[in-house]
Design an enzyme around this catalytic site. Sequence first.
Site, short mmCIF file in Angstrom:
data_model
loop_
_atom_site.label_atom_id
_atom_site.label_comp_id
_atom_site.label_asym_id
_atom_site.label_seq_id
_atom_site.Cartn_x
_atom_site.Cartn_y
_atom_site.Cartn_z
N THR A 190 0.80 -1.23 0.00
CA THR A 190 0.00 0.00 0.00
C THR A 190 0.84 1.28 0.00
O THR A 190 2.06 1.25 0.13
CB THR A 190 -0.99 -0.04 1.19
OG1 THR A 190 -1.65 -1.31 1.22
CG2 THR A 190 -2.02 1.03 1.14
N THR B 251 -4.01 1.19 -2.75
CA THR B 251 -3.37 -0.14 -2.62
C THR B 251 -3.70 -1.08 -3.76
O THR B 251 -4.75 -0.94 -4.41
CB THR B 251 -3.85 -0.80 -1.30
OG1 THR B 251 -3.09 -1.97 -1.04
CG2 THR B 251 -5.32 -1.15 -1.33
N GLU C 223 -3.05 -4.19 -2.51
CA GLU C 223 -3.02 -5.16 -1.41
C GLU C 223 -1.62 -5.71 -1.18
O GLU C 223 -0.78 -4.99 -0.70
CB GLU C 223 -4.04 -6.29 -1.63
CG GLU C 223 -4.68 -6.82 -0.34
CD GLU C 223 -3.74 -7.35 0.73
OE1 GLU C 223 -3.58 -6.66 1.75
OE2 GLU C 223 -3.18 -8.45 0.57
N GLU D 82 -7.08 -7.89 -3.77
CA GLU D 82 -7.82 -7.36 -2.61
C GLU D 82 -8.81 -8.36 -2.02
O GLU D 82 -9.16 -8.27 -0.83
CB GLU D 82 -8.56 -6.08 -3.00
CG GLU D 82 -8.57 -5.02 -1.92
CD GLU D 82 -7.18 -4.47 -1.68
OE1 GLU D 82 -6.74 -4.54 -0.53
OE2 GLU D 82 -6.54 -3.95 -2.62
N ASP E 94 -8.44 -9.93 1.34
CA ASP E 94 -8.73 -9.20 2.58
C ASP E 94 -10.06 -9.67 3.20
O ASP E 94 -10.40 -9.29 4.32
CB ASP E 94 -8.79 -7.69 2.35
CG ASP E 94 -7.42 -7.03 2.46
OD1 ASP E 94 -6.43 -7.74 2.72
OD2 ASP E 94 -7.33 -5.80 2.28
N SER F 55 -10.98 -3.38 5.10
CA SER F 55 -9.64 -2.81 4.96
C SER F 55 -9.15 -2.30 6.31
O SER F 55 -9.94 -2.13 7.25
CB SER F 55 -9.72 -1.64 3.97
OG SER F 55 -8.51 -0.94 3.94
N SER F 56 -7.84 -2.06 6.38
CA SER F 56 -7.27 -1.37 7.54
C SER F 56 -6.82 0.03 7.18
O SER F 56 -6.24 0.73 8.02
CB SER F 56 -6.05 -2.13 8.05
OG SER F 56 -6.39 -3.43 8.38
N GLY G 113 0.84 -0.42 5.16
CA GLY G 113 1.35 -1.37 6.15
C GLY G 113 0.39 -2.47 6.58
O GLY G 113 0.52 -2.97 7.70
N GLY G 114 -0.59 -2.85 5.74
CA GLY G 114 -1.52 -3.91 6.13
C GLY G 114 -2.27 -3.51 7.39
O GLY G 114 -2.55 -2.33 7.60
#
Length: 594
Positions: free
Chosen positions: A416, A434, A436, A453, A456, A480-481, A501-502
Amino acid sequence: MRQFAKLLLTSFLLPTFATAEQTADQFEPELAGAGQVATTPESQAAEVAKLAGVPIEAQGWMISAAHPLAVEAGAEILRSGGTAADAMVAVQVVLGLVEPQSSGLGGGAFLVWYDGESGELTTLDGRETAPLAATPTLFQDEAGEPLAFYDAVVGGRSVGTPGTVALLETAHQKWGTAEWPTLFVNGIALAENGFAVGPRLAKLIEGDADRLSRFQTTRDYFVPDGVVPQVGHILTNPEYAETLKEIAGHGAGAFYTGEIAEDIVETVLTAPGNPGVLSTLDLAIYQVKERAPVCSDYRGYQICGMGPPSSGALTVGQILGVLENFDLAALGPDDPQSWRLIGDATRLGFADRGRYMADSDFVPVPTKGLLDPAYLAERAELLKRDTTLEQALPGAPEFDHALNWADDISIELPSTSHISIVDQYGNALSMTTTIENAFGSRLMVRGFLLNNELTDFSFLTHDEGRPIANAIAPGKRPRSSMAPTIVLKDGKPVLVVGSPGGSRIISYVTKAIIAHLDWGMDVQEAASFPNMINRFGVYDLEAGTAAEELAQDLQAMGFATENKDMTSGVHAISINETLLGGADPRREGIALGN
Ligand code: GLY
């Protein structure tokens, strides 16, 4: 008490803010030696300032993003009078070329916008959607067991309907003033003439060469004849230039229907060994969604960001809402008790996230209950002790749907990119974008990579008979985060921030906010500050930094600790009498302003 905050910062600090000319003259030889992509004296100076721990100062506009060439492209638009939305398009178009592993036309994004004229805040959801043909067992084997992560990721199965191109057009239509085709000029020129491969891209290609080599188009671009490009190698991408020309000339429609859309679908359906289920109808019906921001109060500020399908604003808001019950400013960054509180508040936030957060267009999400100060004060009671929590379980926020969700433990690995922009008209933009995983699905078409994606989503739909909120469904957007954030004080923006950063994104953003608001660090110090994160029980301490110094104290409180690389990419701008921009020293990005 260990002075790890000081340890880190004193090695970087210069006495004043940087100006472009001073720092470029002073540090040019080191720059050349570091092998950085040097573009203009301004961006060289910005790179030096970042490494010296110094924010860039400006009066009119500021951009902070993940690559000097992308920042330069955006700066050019702002210099010629464009808005933050215009500049963002130019930045994204170049990022898709020079940082292709992180974001691009084949991915999705969330954008938070503060409008300088109306004072309104809104968000755009350009998240990928699950194809209409997606089934609940898409990520399970014949026995109903979840697929191994990379078996699911690499190939067509993980590809969701891309949303980024539609988001670029929507943002431009709503808030742009520049002519749409002009926003592509830099990206097209760089794709045709080539750009110098930077250290990060070279390293990531090398580390992923096997997966990238599985598909011919991807192999031909990233590892032609089995050779990994070296730092400084000039890489051209004529196919990307052609794609950009189509979108520049005909708008997003040229991406979502017609030959580009057909090629995307063909690539997904015919991916060797792991085909997917995307159709041209999925692309044709894709829509960006405008949503109300999710805001929470923190020490007199409003922390505003992206609500579901992102868990970003909700979890950042929950962590800060719990921490509001403690005096972090008095404790300071050097006190291990600050990190006990932050670590366990994060674990509580992640426990609620796993149970309750998903695409609210498909499942009820207790957004209000999760951010209710009374609920968070109740959660804070759990932390009124000296040692770590034995376990961090989801709570019971007020919820008008009596649903009994099971916990989701879907994996999100770091990737991302984040773009922060403030323009001369008082608009502020925070966008996290992103594909992903690094290099997404590894499928490449027309010069860009397709996302993965869909991984996720939870791979399982139920746990012990109870449904999982983040299970896949046709048209649904994976949780998502990503946490693009704008912090307001009395209704005006004071901080624009976000990170890749996930699922660690949530902690990177929270850290930057606490460092800035509670501990008075400027945006560069806040971005540079060591990462210390506890999401699921183990306290990760950033390897090679002063964070490692904290291990003993945390262990004495009952935490297990581990030293880990944590490549955040915080890009932040503070807005006071002047604009200050900071960029994460762990990546190649810079802040640039005027
Ligand atoms: N794929 C990263 C995220 O959406 O959080």
